[in-house]
Design a protein around this motif. Structure first.
Motif, PDB file in Angstrom:
ATOM      1  N   PHE A 153       0.813  -1.215   0.000  1.00  0.00           N
ATOM      2  CA  PHE A 153       0.000   0.000   0.000  1.00  0.00           C
ATOM      3  C   PHE A 153       0.851   1.271   0.000  1.00  0.00           C
ATOM      4  O   PHE A 153       0.314   2.372  -0.023  1.00  0.00           O
ATOM      5  CB  PHE A 153      -0.929   0.008   1.216  1.00  0.00           C
ATOM      6  N   LEU A 154       2.168   1.109   0.040  1.00  0.00           N
ATOM      7  CA  LEU A 154       3.066   2.266   0.050  1.00  0.00           C
ATOM      8  C   LEU A 154       3.833   2.414  -1.263  1.00  0.00           C
ATOM      9  O   LEU A 154       4.853   3.094  -1.316  1.00  0.00           O
ATOM     10  CB  LEU A 154       4.051   2.158   1.221  1.00  0.00           C
ATOM     11  N   LEU A 155       3.341   1.775  -2.312  1.00  0.00           N
ATOM     12  CA  LEU A 155       4.009   1.918  -3.602  1.00  0.00           C
ATOM     13  C   LEU A 155       3.947   3.356  -4.097  1.00  0.00           C
ATOM     14  O   LEU A 155       4.781   3.786  -4.886  1.00  0.00           O
ATOM     15  CB  LEU A 155       3.363   0.978  -4.633  1.00  0.00           C
ATOM     16  N   GLY A 156       2.959   4.115  -3.635  1.00  0.00           N
ATOM     17  CA  GLY A 156       2.869   5.517  -4.011  1.00  0.00           C
ATOM     18  C   GLY A 156       3.952   6.369  -3.404  1.00  0.00           C
ATOM     19  O   GLY A 156       4.063   7.564  -3.740  1.00  0.00           O
ATOM     20  N   THR A 157       4.777   5.794  -2.513  1.00  0.00           N
ATOM     21  CA  THR A 157       5.889   6.546  -1.925  1.00  0.00           C
ATOM     22  C   THR A 157       6.801   7.112  -3.000  1.00  0.00           C
ATOM     23  O   THR A 157       7.339   8.216  -2.868  1.00  0.00           O
ATOM     24  CB  THR A 157       6.702   5.647  -0.974  1.00  0.00           C
ATOM     25  N   PHE A 158       6.979   6.373  -4.102  1.00  0.00           N
ATOM     26  CA  PHE A 158       7.863   6.839  -5.166  1.00  0.00           C
ATOM     27  C   PHE A 158       7.336   8.115  -5.802  1.00  0.00           C
ATOM     28  O   PHE A 158       8.081   9.071  -6.022  1.00  0.00           O
ATOM     29  CB  PHE A 158       8.035   5.741  -6.223  1.00  0.00           C
ATOM     30  N   ALA A 159       6.036   8.136  -6.112  1.00  0.00           N
ATOM     31  CA  ALA A 159       5.452   9.336  -6.710  1.00  0.00           C
ATOM     32  C   ALA A 159       5.498  10.507  -5.734  1.00  0.00           C
ATOM     33  O   ALA A 159       5.837  11.632  -6.106  1.00  0.00           O
ATOM     34  CB  ALA A 159       4.012   9.054  -7.140  1.00  0.00           C
ATOM     35  N   GLY A 160       5.157  10.233  -4.467  1.00  0.00           N
ATOM     36  CA  GLY A 160       5.217  11.291  -3.469  1.00  0.00           C
ATOM     37  C   GLY A 160       6.623  11.802  -3.257  1.00  0.00           C
ATOM     38  O   GLY A 160       6.844  13.006  -3.063  1.00  0.00           O
ATOM     39  N   LEU A 161       7.593  10.889  -3.301  1.00  0.00           N
ATOM     40  CA  LEU A 161       8.983  11.281  -3.108  1.00  0.00           C
ATOM     41  C   LEU A 161       9.467  12.191  -4.230  1.00  0.00           C
ATOM     42  O   LEU A 161      10.225  13.147  -4.000  1.00  0.00           O
ATOM     43  CB  LEU A 161       9.860  10.033  -3.030  1.00  0.00           C
ATOM     44  N   ILE A 162       9.021  11.926  -5.442  1.00  0.00           N
ATOM     45  CA  ILE A 162       9.413  12.785  -6.566  1.00  0.00           C
ATOM     46  C   ILE A 162       8.843  14.189  -6.376  1.00  0.00           C
ATOM     47  O   ILE A 162       9.527  15.201  -6.621  1.00  0.00           O
ATOM     48  CB  ILE A 162       8.951  12.165  -7.896  1.00  0.00           C
ATOM     49  N   ALA A 163       7.588  14.273  -5.913  1.00  0.00           N
ATOM     50  CA  ALA A 163       6.988  15.590  -5.672  1.00  0.00           C
ATOM     51  C   ALA A 163       7.760  16.353  -4.594  1.00  0.00           C
ATOM     52  O   ALA A 163       8.034  17.552  -4.737  1.00  0.00           O
ATOM     53  CB  ALA A 163       5.521  15.429  -5.267  1.00  0.00           C
ATOM     54  N   VAL A 164       8.125  15.671  -3.518  1.00  0.00           N
ATOM     55  CA  VAL A 164       8.895  16.314  -2.453  1.00  0.00           C
ATOM     56  C   VAL A 164      10.266  16.725  -2.959  1.00  0.00           C
ATOM     57  O   VAL A 164      10.788  17.802  -2.615  1.00  0.00           O
ATOM     58  CB  VAL A 164       9.016  15.363  -1.240  1.00  0.00           C
ATOM     59  N   THR A 165      10.871  15.906  -3.800  1.00  0.00           N
ATOM     60  CA  THR A 165      12.188  16.218  -4.358  1.00  0.00           C
ATOM     61  C   THR A 165      12.149  17.495  -5.197  1.00  0.00           C
ATOM     62  O   THR A 165      13.065  18.335  -5.128  1.00  0.00           O
ATOM     63  CB  THR A 165      12.678  15.037  -5.223  1.00  0.00           C
TER      64      THR A 165
END
Length: 526
Positions: free
Chosen positions: A317-329
């Motif tokens: 359920f945390l696969l979206g971490t990658f997309a969120g991480l790119i936004a934070v980056t």
């Protein structure tokens, strides 16, 4: 002539404090709408994708009628397998042949094991087990403590599925038998081993709180499935073979109160065939000698795509971490590069000449904002998606609350430190696109490359040991058990480093980047 009194401020003279610099950087961050929206977007993407995956995980199946026709379609829990749960709530395998008698109160059982042979491929698997056990009844998942010989790991004392302590090394044989002993004293069960039946060594003692006054004790044999895994670039495969084991016991002796006059043999789990040609579960007793055959395992089930347990874990359920991480980056990079692009960095450094303090203040602000965003995103993804998965009847690997807390807080920490790393890189390269690309290449790409089953295991583990992507170990949903053979690879949710050790790798890279960024910030013109 009128005298003019010069103005004197009532404020005491003082240098601008570090707190004022942090406050100034925070004011910059919160007043730029795009940066705030970027953090909110990171939360929504991460949590939203987790919720979507939970809703998509609803299982469905159909059964066949007695006439061979397709039955009605079923949904939810009716489609999932039923797992026994151990004393701590973990899914377990509790399947073995048990030659038993009740033990009322305190007492002990001693036995010599002179042979352990097997059937299947390979003939004797390393974690085939034969020995003595004291168990809280025959209910699946009930508490126990056992002393055993194994096919390739020497004598072990194991308890409650996850506990394991080594005893005498070596393989058991008629020329090199092993003596085993278990004693119960109240709620404490102590295990001993010996090579000659005279000189005994304590292997371990287990506090088994809550055992009833009468327990089941005796001889057991089990042998888990044997799995092989192979992978090469572009492909991967796994094979599983059923196995069985037969052990010979003699010199059986007991102390304490044993009410039954005869032994009872049961294959726990109620199966009548072990799936291995030429072997049937059972025992034979003659002249004080017991020959017992069994199959299965007494151990925790493993999580992941190729494990024995439920395939879906909180980590999914945390696969979206990658997309969120790119936004934070993106936000973290612009938090520094926007000042260079607009020439505002000169104003910032003129107001606060200590450039190292400016960089530290920016790191605190962007790290804190990213941590809050990561915490909200991870908590939303895990808690909401887990609730949806349970309501759908999804076969979800159960997690104790400390593990869920570590996954949620660890994900937030990962996002926060990654944001600080991005800030440091952006300070060095002064270009948003270059900084974002470097972070993606060093954090996201190594994890993506290690995920497909066809990637060689050695390459995947190498990437997840030395790159900042090692921090994703914080999302590992279940521990690796030494006493359980499983496919402990990244594509199944397992990492080569322990969770906080992997996070330390990311912190090390970030600290190095901050030092270099501070050096270059001092050396170069604004």
């Amino acid at each position: 002539m009128t005298a003019i009194t010069p103005y004197r401020s009532t404020e005491r003279e003082a240098r601008d404090g570090f707190g004022q610099i942090v406050h100034a950087e925070w004011t910059k961050f919160r007043t730029v709408r795009g940066w705030v929206i970027g953090m909110i977007l990171a939360v929504l993407v991460t949590a939203g994708l987790g919720v979507f995956l939970a809703k998509a995980s609803s299982p469905s199946c159909s059964s066949q009628t007695s006439s061979g026709q397709q039955g009605p379609v079923q949904h939810g829990a009716a489609c999932g397998p039923v797992y026994a749960l151990g004393p701590r709530g973990e899914p377990v395998s509790d399947q073995f042949y048990f030659v038993r008698q009740p033990l009322a109160g305190d007492g002990s059982i001693t036995v010599r094991v002179s042979s352990l042979t097997g059937g299947g491929q390979p003939p004797v698997v390393p974690w085939s087990k034969a020995g003595i056990i004291i168990k809280d009844g025959t209910r699946q998942g009930s508490a126990y403590a056992a002393m055993m010989v194994t096919g390739g790991n020497g004598v072990r004392m194991q308890w409650n599925y996850t506990g394991d302590t080594a005893g005498l090394p070596g393989v058991v044989s008629a020329a090199s038998p092993r003596w085993l002993r278990l004693t119960r004293d109240g709620d404490t069960i102590t295990g001993y081993d010996s090579a000659d039946g005279t000189h005994w060594t304590q292997v371990g003692a287990v506090a088994a709180a809550g055992l009833p006054s009468t327990v089941q004790a005796g001889l057991f044999v089990t042998s888990p499935d044997y799995s092989t895994y192979s992978s090469s670039l572009g492909s991967g495969s796994a094979n599983r073979y059923s196995t069985a084991a037969t052990a010979v016991f003699d010199h059986v002796s007991r102390t304490g109160t044993w009410p039954a006059s005869a032994w009872t043999g049961d294959y726990l789990q109620g199966e009548t065939s072990m799936g291995t040609s030429g072997y049937s579960p059972g025992y034979h007793q003659a002249a004080g000698r017991f020959t017992v055959s069994g199959s299965g395992d007494i151990a925790p089930l493993t999580a992941g795509a190729l494990g024995d347990g439920p395939n879906i874990t909180v980590r999914d359920f945390l696969l979206g971490t990658f997309a969120g991480l790119i936004a934070v980056t993106v936000v973290a990079a612009m938090f520094m590069t926007a000042e260079y692009r607009r020439g505002l960095i000169r104003t910032t450094l003129a107001a606060s000449p200590n450039r190292g303090r400016v960089l530290a203040a920016k790191a605190i602000v962007i790290g804190s904002a990213a941590f809050v965003a990561g915490l909200a995103a991870a908590a939303g993804a895990v808690l909401i998606a887990t609730d949806i998965a349970h309501s759908n009847g999804t076969d979800l690997f159960p997690e104790p609350w400390p593990t869920e807390l570590r996954i949620i807080a660890g994900t937030a920490a990962l996002v926060a430190v990654a944001a600080v790393l991005t800030l440091a890189i952006a300070t060095m390269v002064r270009r948003s696109a270059a900084a974002i690309l470097i972070v993606i290449v060093t954090i996201v790409i190594p994890f993506v490359l290690s995920a497909p089953p066809g990637i060689p295991t050695g390459l995947a583990e190498w990437l997840l040991r030395i790159t900042p992507a090692a921090a994703f170990a914080l999302q590992q949903p279940a521990p690796q058990y030494y006493q359980v053979q499983a496919n402990y690879i990244p594509s199944s949710g397992y990492f080569p480093l322990a969770p906080w050790t992997g996070f330390a790798v990311l912190c090390g890279w970030t600290a190095l980047a901050l030092v270099l960024a501070a050096y270059l910030l001092r050396r170069r013109d604004a």
